[in-house]
Design an enzyme around this catalytic site. Sequence first.
Site, PDB file in Angstrom:
ATOM      1  N   HIS A 244       0.824  -1.207   0.000  1.00 21.82           N
ATOM      2  CA  HIS A 244       0.000   0.000   0.000  1.00 21.82           C
ATOM      3  C   HIS A 244       0.861   1.260   0.000  1.00 21.82           C
ATOM      4  CE1 HIS A 244      -3.290   2.614   1.920  1.00 21.82           C
ATOM      5  NE2 HIS A 244      -3.845   2.125   0.832  1.00 21.82           N
ATOM      6  N   LYS A 246       3.203   4.440  -1.161  1.00 14.62           N
ATOM      7  CA  LYS A 246       3.279   5.408  -2.253  1.00 14.62           C
ATOM      8  C   LYS A 246       4.598   6.163  -2.085  1.00 14.62           C
ATOM      9  CE  LYS A 246      -1.376   4.960  -1.440  1.00 14.62           C
ATOM     10  NZ  LYS A 246      -1.977   4.406  -0.216  1.00 14.62           N
ATOM     11  N   ASP A 251      16.920  10.805  -7.647  1.00 13.98           N
ATOM     12  CA  ASP A 251      18.360  11.051  -7.483  1.00 13.98           C
ATOM     13  C   ASP A 251      18.833  10.884  -6.038  1.00 13.98           C
ATOM     14  OD1 ASP A 251      18.492  11.567 -10.177  1.00 13.98           O
ATOM     15  OD2 ASP A 251      18.403  13.743  -9.969  1.00 13.98           O
ATOM     16  N   HIS A 421      -9.386  11.747   2.140  1.00  9.40           N
ATOM     17  CA  HIS A 421      -8.487  10.594   2.020  1.00  9.40           C
ATOM     18  C   HIS A 421      -7.165  10.808   2.750  1.00  9.40           C
ATOM     19  CE1 HIS A 421      -6.037   7.572  -0.358  1.00  9.40           C
ATOM     20  NE2 HIS A 421      -7.117   6.865  -0.109  1.00  9.40           N
ATOM     21  N   LYS A 423      -4.330  10.831   5.592  1.00  7.64           N
ATOM     22  CA  LYS A 423      -3.992   9.853   6.624  1.00  7.64           C
ATOM     23  C   LYS A 423      -2.945  10.490   7.528  1.00  7.64           C
ATOM     24  CE  LYS A 423      -4.212   6.774   2.645  1.00  7.64           C
ATOM     25  NZ  LYS A 423      -5.493   6.128   2.774  1.00  7.64           N
ATOM     26  N   ASP A 428      -0.456  17.112  20.278  1.00  5.03           N
ATOM     27  CA  ASP A 428       0.024  18.287  21.024  1.00  5.03           C
ATOM     28  C   ASP A 428       0.653  19.353  20.125  1.00  5.03           C
ATOM     29  OD1 ASP A 428      -0.829  17.003  23.293  1.00  5.03           O
ATOM     30  OD2 ASP A 428       1.151  16.260  23.845  1.00  5.03           O
TER      31      ASP A 428
END
Length: 503
Positions: A244, A246, A251, A421, A423, A428
């Site tokens: 899952h 991404k 470089d 979407h 996440k 604090d």
Amino acid sequence: MKNTVRVLFFLAILSMLYYLFHEHIEGGLLGYTSIIITLSVVFIGFVIFLENRHPSQTLTWLVVLGSFPLIGFIFYLLFGRNHSKEKMFREKYLLDKQTFLKIEGDIDYSIVERVEEMAPDEKKLFFLAQKLGNSPISFRTETRILTNGEETFKEIIHALKQATHHIHLEYYIVRHDQIGSKLKDILISKVREGVKVRFLYDAVGSWMLSKGYIKEMRTAGIEMIPFGPVHIPFLNNKFNFRNHRKIIVIDGSIGFVGGLNIGDEYLGWSRHFGHWRDTHLWIRGEAVRSLQLIFLQDWYYMTGKSLLTAEYLSPLLIENDHGGVQLIAGGPDNEWSVIKNIFFSMITSAKKSVWIASPYFIPDEDIFSAIKIAALSGIDVKLLVPNKPDKRIVFHASRSYFPALLEAGVKIYEYEKGFMHSKLMIVDDSIASIGTSNMDMRSFHLNFEVNAFLYHTRSTKNLARQFELDLQDASLLNLEEFKKRHLGYRLMESLSRLLSPFL
């Protein structure tokens, strides 16, 4: 609870045997098929019982197998064989750990003073993340928050065009649509310039990706490899463990990680969802090496080719006077459920606030209890979720947790401007997590994920500001009103929650 499970297990066996010998013994071919399925279900039930899973998971599987033998049998073949995951990925875990410790394990004494300046709870969290994730903290890294698809893909395209040596990509979903085609054309042009391009895509997440797209990339010289290919789903014991992540590394010095896959919907071009609210992270500097290592180890796992050389592991060192960055990989290969346990530590160490955004909210008992206790302790706990589903069962399962959270004092907001979407978690206003991991059991236990943990960075403050802006496009749930929802919805929520160990 365990005694109850045992009783139900033996009752299930008795009922299945009765069903077997009194209903199907004279049913011809159909009867023999039913006998085989029933015996298989009984055997699976016995295996599940001996695996010593969590009682709730064991009970769920026994109920499904006992109530729907054929469907339960298929579900188990697809999603249930988790008992072998540690053995299945053990070699990968040990090799990854050895590699991370070898390359990033040397103590950088220049950061010792910076770590000592942290508050005790923050130091504890950092050392936990380093212990479980084998990844150090970097104070020589610059980060920037990217909001939504337009800004994110603009930065990605700009960085790709600047590449001179290599481009590494790792994605769960890749689509052959407008943005997918645009990125393809850029990657092909970079290969023609002499840049090496490697691309890992998840075989299940990208199952709709056209063969023509892959062929064109490979013909151009791009190494495009599927992660976890599934040739015969019912017989493939890795079907349930997906990549899952991404990741983009350019470089060895520029990196991207976050919630956006490659597809037009992530730019808000979906007719169904419209505006797509998401968050990504741009990284430059030392911490990119950790992101690179995650990619290189995944690449080695799928190809057997090791690329652990200086040309890939020599990032820029960006001196800054603010905060640290730590990249942590989680997955079924890690016996400690690393990202979940870091989340747990973040929540339980909070002094003032815990703000969470997740499109899929199906916490296990540890996280669920930690969130409730934090709210009951007077901590400002806010949870931001979508108000419309893209996966209905997951959506209804999430809402089954809301009454208990609301009663504990958690403020739950449903995002209304489009599909939410992002996440992330912010504690604090000082420590934050942003990455690919949802606040759900699949991300904690089944998926390969990667998150960036930010300590007192400018990006942490920016995330907090963005979260507060998102609340302006959300509605706050009221406990009394929520209790009045239709009985049909409550039944759907209860059924979906029963299936939550599979989701």
